[in-house]
Enzyme design. Structure first.
Site, PDB file in Angstrom:
ATOM      1  N   ASP A 138      -1.081   1.337  -1.291  1.00  0.00           N
ATOM      2  CA  ASP A 138      -1.571  -0.016  -1.040  1.00  0.00           C
ATOM      3  C   ASP A 138      -1.926  -0.323   0.229  1.00  0.00           C
ATOM      4  OD1 ASP A 138      -0.923  -0.465  -4.022  1.00  0.00           O
ATOM      5  OD2 ASP A 138       0.790  -1.458  -3.616  1.00  0.00           O
ATOM      6  N   ASP A 140      -0.780  -3.038   2.640  1.00  0.00           N
ATOM      7  CA  ASP A 140       0.156  -3.966   2.701  1.00  0.00           C
ATOM      8  C   ASP A 140       0.165  -4.864   3.950  1.00  0.00           C
ATOM      9  OD1 ASP A 140       1.896  -3.146   0.520  1.00  0.00           O
ATOM     10  OD2 ASP A 140       2.312  -1.417   1.625  1.00  0.00           O
TER      11      ASP A 140
END
Length: 215
Positions: A138, A140
């Protein structure tokens, strides 16, 4: 009184303190990357305190890269054993370590909020040079409300970017009260949101949170 450091703050331990941790946790010292962490100048990250953490210490975490088992190691240090602390890196700086496929998304995020910071795999790869990023990583992020002119529109604008991004955008919008997962603020089903502070979790209305109020 121990200084309360915000979650995601990056700190560096003294080499002497890290050597003491390795003696106390000899099973960790068997991993060369962990044993040499402080000597390499790599940081640790401030986490929320756990029930077993000693009072008066600073709770810290070390997530290892996937090649080293992707373990999450929790330790505590005394304030005097920390030689440096700073916020997580700016997205604009860490972008140099990001996959090229993320470039357009990162440009849009920086246009929205140049003060956006990053944590997680991208931050760790940028700060250590170790291979943290993978195809499933991901992106972040931390968005400071104080840096955005129209805080109320920030969640919806992040959602617009997320819809077209080749990577999942995760992270928190950060205000005076703490951090809230951005998707909670982008939804319109609940007026109250879960706010994560340095030591406790509490709830607030969206309007109060985005308005910069304290709990």
């Amino acid at each position: 009184m121990v200084e309360v450091l915000e979650r995601h703050t990056m700190v560096k331990a003294s080499i002497a303190a890290w050597n003491a941790v390795m003696i106390q946790h000899h099973e960790l010292a068997k991993e060369p990357v962990i044993e040499g962490w402080a000597r390499a100048g790599h940081p640790l990250v401030v986490r929320r305190p756990g029930c077993s953490d000693t009072a008066g210490t600073i709770p810290l975490g070390l997530p290892l890269p996937p090649a080293h088992g992707k373990r999450r190691i929790a330790i505590v240090l005394a304030p005097r054993e920390i030689i440096e602390h700073k916020p997580p890196p700016l997205l604009a700086e860490a972008a140099a370590a990001a996959p090229s496929a993320w470039r357009t998304t990162i440009d849009r995020l920086l246009e929205l909020c140049p003060e956006t910071r990053t944590f997680g795999s991208l931050a760790w790869e940028y700060l250590t040079g170790l291979p943290y990023l993978s195809q499933g990583s991901d992106l972040d992020l931390l968005w400071p409300v104080s840096a955005v002119r129209q805080a109320n529109t920030l969640p919806s604008r992040i959602a617009e970017i997320a819809q077209q991004a080749p990577v999942r955008l995760d992270g928190e919008i950060v205000a005076a009260a703490g951090g809230v997962q951005w998707r909670e603020l982008a939804g319109d089903d609940d007026d109250e949101v879960l706010v994560k502070g340095p030591t406790v979790v509490h709830t607030m209305t969206k309007a109060a949170f985005l308005g910069g109020l304290l709990p």
